[in-house]
Design a protein around this motif. Structure first.
Motif, mmCIF file in Angstrom:
data_model
loop_
_atom_site.group_PDB
_atom_site.id
_atom_site.type_symbol
_atom_site.label_atom_id
_atom_site.label_comp_id
_atom_site.label_asym_id
_atom_site.label_seq_id
_atom_site.Cartn_x
_atom_site.Cartn_y
_atom_site.Cartn_z
ATOM 1 N N PRO A 38 38.643 21.448 23.761
ATOM 2 C CA PRO A 38 39.273 20.695 22.686
ATOM 3 C C PRO A 38 38.242 20.297 21.639
ATOM 4 N N CYS A 39 38.710 20.067 20.433
ATOM 5 C CA CYS A 39 37.799 19.735 19.345
ATOM 6 C C CYS A 39 38.531 18.873 18.319
ATOM 7 N N GLN A 40 38.001 17.693 18.065
ATOM 8 C CA GLN A 40 38.624 16.788 17.111
ATOM 9 C C GLN A 40 38.245 17.103 15.665
ATOM 10 N N ASP A 41 37.113 17.764 15.458
ATOM 11 C CA ASP A 41 36.634 18.074 14.106
ATOM 12 C C ASP A 41 35.924 19.429 14.149
ATOM 13 N N LEU A 42 36.634 20.486 13.794
ATOM 14 C CA LEU A 42 36.078 21.840 13.883
ATOM 15 C C LEU A 42 34.838 22.007 13.011
ATOM 16 N N ALA A 43 34.884 21.531 11.790
ATOM 17 C CA ALA A 43 33.744 21.715 10.874
ATOM 18 C C ALA A 43 32.496 21.009 11.407
ATOM 19 N N ALA A 44 32.644 19.772 11.864
ATOM 20 C CA ALA A 44 31.490 19.028 12.378
ATOM 21 C C ALA A 44 30.929 19.687 13.637
ATOM 22 N N SER A 45 31.800 20.162 14.502
ATOM 23 C CA SER A 45 31.337 20.817 15.726
ATOM 24 C C SER A 45 30.634 22.130 15.415
ATOM 25 N N LYS A 46 31.161 22.888 14.494
ATOM 26 C CA LYS A 46 30.512 24.144 14.100
ATOM 27 C C LYS A 46 29.116 23.868 13.537
ATOM 28 N N ASP A 47 29.007 22.900 12.646
ATOM 29 C CA ASP A 47 27.704 22.548 12.070
ATOM 30 C C ASP A 47 26.726 22.111 13.157
ATOM 31 N N PHE A 48 27.190 21.266 14.073
ATOM 32 C CA PHE A 48 26.344 20.741 15.137
ATOM 33 C C PHE A 48 25.820 21.867 16.041
ATOM 34 N N PHE A 49 26.705 22.685 16.575
ATOM 35 C CA PHE A 49 26.279 23.720 17.527
ATOM 36 C C PHE A 49 25.493 24.846 16.853
ATOM 37 N N THR A 50 25.739 25.072 15.572
ATOM 38 C CA THR A 50 24.936 26.049 14.837
ATOM 39 C C THR A 50 23.520 25.525 14.643
ATOM 40 N N SER A 51 23.401 24.278 14.199
ATOM 41 C CA SER A 51 22.063 23.747 13.893
ATOM 42 C C SER A 51 21.234 23.488 15.144
ATOM 43 N N VAL A 52 21.845 23.008 16.224
ATOM 44 C CA VAL A 52 21.072 22.650 17.419
ATOM 45 C C VAL A 52 20.849 23.847 18.336
ATOM 46 N N PHE A 53 21.875 24.676 18.532
ATOM 47 C CA PHE A 53 21.805 25.725 19.547
ATOM 48 C C PHE A 53 21.886 27.149 19.002
ATOM 49 N N GLY A 54 22.114 27.301 17.708
ATOM 50 C CA GLY A 54 22.150 28.634 17.118
ATOM 51 C C GLY A 54 23.413 29.427 17.394
ATOM 52 N N TRP A 55 24.506 28.744 17.726
ATOM 53 C CA TRP A 55 25.763 29.447 17.976
ATOM 54 C C TRP A 55 26.336 29.977 16.671
ATOM 55 N N GLY A 56 27.130 31.032 16.779
ATOM 56 C CA GLY A 56 27.880 31.561 15.655
ATOM 57 C C GLY A 56 29.360 31.284 15.858
ATOM 58 N N PHE A 57 30.126 31.366 14.791
ATOM 59 C CA PHE A 57 31.561 31.059 14.869
ATOM 60 C C PHE A 57 32.379 32.052 14.070
ATOM 61 N N VAL A 58 33.590 32.306 14.548
ATOM 62 C CA VAL A 58 34.579 33.108 13.843
ATOM 63 C C VAL A 58 35.869 32.299 13.833
ATOM 64 N N ASP A 59 36.362 31.975 12.648
ATOM 65 C CA ASP A 59 37.581 31.181 12.529
ATOM 66 C C ASP A 59 38.818 32.053 12.685
#
Length: 118
Positions: free
Chosen positions: A13-34
């Motif tokens: 679950p995710c309450q804020d997709l944009a904030a979570s994407k920014d967080f996991f990209t900056s800290v862990f280097g994850w990528g995302f596909v919407d």
């Protein structure tokens, strides 16, 4: 490779997709596909999965499974999590096999990071 009976994908679950994407990209280097406004898939996370828009969050105190990430540099990762807006809820502690810490991501989900170094 997809294998019958093996964990293949995880959805959280995710309450804020944009904030979570920014967080996991900056800290862990994850990528995302919407996939529309209420779902984003993550990649480069060790296992494929996604976040779905929800007012709920995954926390162990509520009976949720705990997603545990790995870091060879635990102190640096804990610092990066804090600086990126994660909330440290259990600072680094020892457990059989290594050390770890727990945090809430910007959407309130609980994660842990462990290391076998130090």
């Amino acid at each position: 490779m997809n294998t019958t009976g093996k964990i293949n994908y995880i959805e959280l679950p995710c309450q804020d997709l944009a904030a979570s994407k920014d967080f996991f990209t900056s800290v862990f280097g994850w990528g995302f596909v919407d996939y529309g406004p209420e779902y984003t898939a993550f990649e480069n996370a060790g296992i494929d999965g996604g976040f779905f828009l929800s007012q709920s969050c995954a926390r162990t105190q509520q009976g949720s499974a705990l997603v545990v990430l790995y870091s060879a540099e635990l102190e640096a990762t804990q610092d990066a999590v804090s600086k990126a807006g994660g909330e440290i809820v259990k600072p680094i502690f020892r457990f059989p096999g290594g050390r770890r810490f727990h945090f809430f991501c910007p959407s309130g989900n609980e994660f842990a990071v462990w290391s076998d170094h130090g």
